[in-house]
Write a protein that holds these residues in place. Structure first.
Motif, mmCIF file in Angstrom:
data_model
loop_
_atom_site.group_PDB
_atom_site.id
_atom_site.type_symbol
_atom_site.label_atom_id
_atom_site.label_comp_id
_atom_site.label_asym_id
_atom_site.label_seq_id
_atom_site.Cartn_x
_atom_site.Cartn_y
_atom_site.Cartn_z
ATOM 1 N N LEU A 123 0.857 -1.177 0.000
ATOM 2 C CA LEU A 123 0.000 0.000 0.000
ATOM 3 C C LEU A 123 0.895 1.228 0.000
ATOM 4 C CD1 LEU A 123 -2.670 -0.996 2.667
ATOM 5 C CD2 LEU A 123 -3.075 -0.706 0.212
ATOM 6 N N GLU A 124 0.572 2.176 -0.857
ATOM 7 C CA GLU A 124 1.281 3.443 -0.835
ATOM 8 C C GLU A 124 0.334 4.530 -0.346
ATOM 9 O OE1 GLU A 124 3.929 6.553 -3.499
ATOM 10 O OE2 GLU A 124 2.878 4.928 -4.520
ATOM 11 N N ILE A 125 0.775 5.279 0.650
ATOM 12 C CA ILE A 125 0.026 6.427 1.140
ATOM 13 C C ILE A 125 0.643 7.648 0.479
ATOM 14 C CG2 ILE A 125 -0.743 7.715 3.156
ATOM 15 C CD1 ILE A 125 -0.024 5.094 4.766
ATOM 16 N N VAL A 126 -0.001 8.101 -0.574
ATOM 17 C CA VAL A 126 0.532 9.240 -1.308
ATOM 18 C C VAL A 126 0.045 10.529 -0.650
ATOM 19 C CG1 VAL A 126 0.804 8.032 -3.494
ATOM 20 C CG2 VAL A 126 -1.377 9.098 -2.960
ATOM 21 N N GLY A 127 0.774 11.594 -0.905
ATOM 22 C CA GLY A 127 0.395 12.897 -0.377
ATOM 23 C C GLY A 127 0.880 13.970 -1.322
ATOM 24 N N SER A 128 0.330 15.154 -1.179
ATOM 25 C CA SER A 128 0.748 16.254 -2.046
ATOM 26 C C SER A 128 1.021 17.490 -1.212
ATOM 27 C CB SER A 128 -0.327 16.570 -3.094
ATOM 28 O OG SER A 128 0.108 17.615 -3.945
ATOM 29 N N ARG A 129 2.132 18.113 -1.499
ATOM 30 C CA ARG A 129 2.459 19.391 -0.884
ATOM 31 C C ARG A 129 1.872 20.550 -1.685
ATOM 32 N NH1 ARG A 129 4.010 14.715 0.778
ATOM 33 N NH2 ARG A 129 5.066 14.544 -1.221
ATOM 34 N N ILE A 130 1.072 20.230 -2.705
ATOM 35 C CA ILE A 130 0.421 21.237 -3.551
ATOM 36 C C ILE A 130 -1.042 21.357 -3.123
ATOM 37 C CG2 ILE A 130 -0.120 21.917 -5.913
ATOM 38 C CD1 ILE A 130 2.910 21.722 -5.304
ATOM 39 N N THR A 131 -1.516 22.551 -2.928
ATOM 40 C CA THR A 131 -2.866 22.784 -2.416
ATOM 41 C C THR A 131 -3.928 22.059 -3.233
ATOM 42 O OG1 THR A 131 -2.196 24.957 -1.609
ATOM 43 C CG2 THR A 131 -4.549 24.582 -1.870
ATOM 44 N N ASN A 132 -4.784 21.325 -2.520
ATOM 45 C CA ASN A 132 -5.942 20.646 -3.112
ATOM 46 C C ASN A 132 -5.584 19.670 -4.232
ATOM 47 O OD1 ASN A 132 -7.759 22.031 -1.412
ATOM 48 N ND2 ASN A 132 -7.814 23.772 -2.823
ATOM 49 N N VAL A 188 6.093 15.640 -10.161
ATOM 50 C CA VAL A 188 7.493 15.208 -10.284
ATOM 51 C C VAL A 188 8.372 15.963 -9.298
ATOM 52 C CG1 VAL A 188 9.517 15.284 -11.784
ATOM 53 C CG2 VAL A 188 7.368 14.370 -12.655
ATOM 54 N N ALA A 189 8.253 17.279 -9.267
ATOM 55 C CA ALA A 189 9.076 18.077 -8.359
ATOM 56 C C ALA A 189 8.815 17.698 -6.905
ATOM 57 C CB ALA A 189 8.802 19.555 -8.573
ATOM 58 N N ASP A 190 7.578 17.304 -6.602
ATOM 59 C CA ASP A 190 7.157 16.936 -5.248
ATOM 60 C C ASP A 190 7.420 15.451 -4.983
ATOM 61 O OD1 ASP A 190 6.020 17.142 -2.727
ATOM 62 O OD2 ASP A 190 3.962 16.993 -3.468
ATOM 63 N N ASN A 191 8.536 14.948 -5.502
ATOM 64 C CA ASN A 191 8.939 13.546 -5.298
ATOM 65 C C ASN A 191 7.820 12.578 -5.650
ATOM 66 O OD1 ASN A 191 10.891 11.599 -4.699
ATOM 67 N ND2 ASN A 191 10.229 11.427 -2.562
ATOM 68 N N ALA A 192 7.158 12.852 -6.783
ATOM 69 C CA ALA A 192 6.084 11.993 -7.285
ATOM 70 C C ALA A 192 4.966 11.827 -6.262
ATOM 71 C CB ALA A 192 6.621 10.635 -7.737
ATOM 72 N N SER A 193 4.698 12.900 -5.512
ATOM 73 C CA SER A 193 3.614 12.904 -4.521
ATOM 74 C C SER A 193 3.741 11.746 -3.532
ATOM 75 C CB SER A 193 2.236 12.856 -5.220
ATOM 76 O OG SER A 193 2.079 13.933 -6.111
ATOM 77 N N SER A 194 4.952 11.464 -3.131
ATOM 78 C CA SER A 194 5.185 10.334 -2.232
ATOM 79 C C SER A 194 4.845 10.706 -0.802
ATOM 80 C CB SER A 194 6.647 9.885 -2.313
ATOM 81 O OG SER A 194 7.494 10.946 -1.909
ATOM 82 N N GLY A 195 4.607 9.669 0.007
ATOM 83 C CA GLY A 195 4.332 9.856 1.415
ATOM 84 C C GLY A 195 4.946 8.740 2.235
ATOM 85 N N LEU A 196 4.193 7.646 2.378
ATOM 86 C CA LEU A 196 4.629 6.479 3.141
ATOM 87 C C LEU A 196 4.282 5.228 2.345
ATOM 88 C CD1 LEU A 196 3.070 7.549 6.575
ATOM 89 C CD2 LEU A 196 5.469 7.848 5.893
ATOM 90 N N PHE A 197 4.808 4.072 2.785
ATOM 91 C CA PHE A 197 4.401 2.821 2.151
ATOM 92 C C PHE A 197 4.475 1.666 3.144
ATOM 93 C CE2 PHE A 197 8.933 3.063 1.354
ATOM 94 C CZ PHE A 197 9.412 1.749 1.370
ATOM 95 N N ILE A 198 3.669 0.654 2.857
ATOM 96 C CA ILE A 198 3.535 -0.515 3.716
ATOM 97 C C ILE A 198 3.706 -1.756 2.840
ATOM 98 C CG2 ILE A 198 1.977 -1.790 5.251
ATOM 99 C CD1 ILE A 198 0.522 0.996 5.599
ATOM 100 N N LEU A 199 4.553 -2.662 3.276
ATOM 101 C CA LEU A 199 4.784 -3.913 2.548
ATOM 102 C C LEU A 199 4.045 -5.050 3.253
ATOM 103 C CD1 LEU A 199 8.618 -3.528 1.867
ATOM 104 C CD2 LEU A 199 6.719 -2.944 0.344
ATOM 105 N N GLY A 200 3.339 -5.855 2.463
ATOM 106 C CA GLY A 200 2.604 -6.990 3.001
ATOM 107 C C GLY A 200 3.253 -8.306 2.640
ATOM 108 N N GLY A 201 2.464 -9.356 2.645
ATOM 109 C CA GLY A 201 3.023 -10.669 2.370
ATOM 110 C C GLY A 201 1.975 -11.626 1.817
ATOM 111 N N PRO A 202 2.401 -12.841 1.483
ATOM 112 C CA PRO A 202 3.777 -13.319 1.612
ATOM 113 C C PRO A 202 4.675 -12.754 0.522
ATOM 114 C CG PRO A 202 2.432 -14.973 0.539
ATOM 115 C CD PRO A 202 1.496 -13.863 0.923
ATOM 116 N N VAL A 203 5.970 -12.904 0.721
ATOM 117 C CA VAL A 203 6.946 -12.529 -0.301
ATOM 118 C C VAL A 203 7.030 -13.676 -1.294
ATOM 119 C CG1 VAL A 203 9.368 -11.996 -0.698
ATOM 120 C CG2 VAL A 203 8.202 -11.036 1.285
ATOM 121 N N ARG A 204 6.924 -13.360 -2.585
ATOM 122 C CA ARG A 204 6.831 -14.401 -3.606
ATOM 123 C C ARG A 204 7.926 -14.251 -4.656
ATOM 124 N NH1 ARG A 204 1.767 -16.345 -5.099
ATOM 125 N NH2 ARG A 204 2.991 -17.389 -6.738
ATOM 126 N N ARG A 205 8.461 -15.400 -5.089
ATOM 127 C CA ARG A 205 9.248 -15.424 -6.323
ATOM 128 C C ARG A 205 8.304 -15.221 -7.503
ATOM 129 N NH1 ARG A 205 14.879 -15.113 -5.838
ATOM 130 N NH2 ARG A 205 15.586 -16.404 -4.079
#
Length: 260
Positions: A137-146, A155-172
């Motif tokens: 899951l990616e929790i995106v966010g924007s530093r740009i109003t609304n 792009v300048a805003d690091n692709a609107s990044s915020g936080l992320f969560i990794l789940g499972g299982p891990v698969r080949r």
């Protein structure tokens, strides 16, 4: 003001917005669709944060889904940098205000065990480099109003990044049909987003090959050990305090997030 000084000024404005007050769109201050200039701003902030001690651990691909492109009014993918302090555990509540204007989306994450440093990589090059896939899951966010963004704003805003969560299982990847993956995300048992692996540029591996080429051309190639978020499988969903989400990607696994 010369171009480099303008980039530095805009980079500083974006960093300041992390304190909690979004800024106006920056696209009026850049030449028309100056995507390279926007990446220069992103890179300036990346260097600033690394000097402060943040550790880059990989990359995220954004705007891979036509649904999400339509939501945000853009027409191409982009990428940003993932830092170690963006990782959230599934049992860790996300504090209100930690991400500005948060939205959430489900995607496939990859862990690499080889570099990809060719400038025109194929899906086969990416396949050789990927060690594992997992739901994320990616929790995106924007530093740009609304969320009033164009391609250069995000792009300048690091692709609107915020936080992320990794789940499972891990698969080949052996036997895993990434294109056919079926994703369903719920909020308190209500289905709020659905999609497939094909929604991510036709296949999450296509998105990976696009990213690998972009990074290699910019002399920042993917490296062994990198985590890559390959892009949304369905529409983004706004987040409210107290929300709890779970994404099930059939054939891959599940991942959950909860908000304080």
């Amino acid at each position: 003001m010369n171009q480099q000084a303008k980039h530095s000024e805009l980079a500083a404005q974006i960093r300041a917005a992390y304190a909690g007050i979004p800024i106006a769109p920056i696209r009026p201050q850049l030449p028309d669709l100056d995507v390279d200039g926007a990446y220069a701003i992103q890179q300036e902030n990346t260097a600033h944060w690394e000097e402060e001690g943040r550790r880059a651990v990989g990359s995220k691909i954004g705007l891979t889904s036509r649904v999400v492109q339509k939501q945000l009014g853009v027409d191409r993918p982009d990428f940003g940098v993932l830092f170690a302090d963006m990782i959230v555990g599934e049992d860790e509540p996300v504090a209100a205000g930690r991400v500005l204007q948060p939205k959430i989306e489900a995607e496939v994450a990859f862990l690499l065990d080889r570099d990809v440093d060719v400038e025109a990589p194929t899906v086969a090059d990416v396949l050789r480099a990927v060690a594992y896939a997992m739901p994320a899951l990616e929790i995106v966010g924007s530093r740009i109003t609304n969320w009033d963004i164009g391609i250069v704003d995000t792009v300048a805003d690091n692709a609107s990044s915020g936080l992320f969560i990794l789940g499972g299982p891990v698969r080949r990847l052996n036997g895993l049909d990434l294109r056919a993956l079926q994703m369903q995300m719920t909020r308190k048992d209500e289905v709020v987003s659905k999609g497939t692996g094909a929604a991510c540029l036709g296949n999450p591996l296509n998105a990976m090959a696009w990213l690998a080429g972009e990074l290699a051309r910019r002399k920042r190639p993917l490296r062994a050990g990198d985590v890559v978020l390959s892009g949304a499988l369905g529409p983004m969903v706004p987040v409210n305090p107290g929300d709890a989400f779970e994404a099930n990607i059939a054939g891959l696994g599940t991942v959950s997030a909860r908000f304080a």
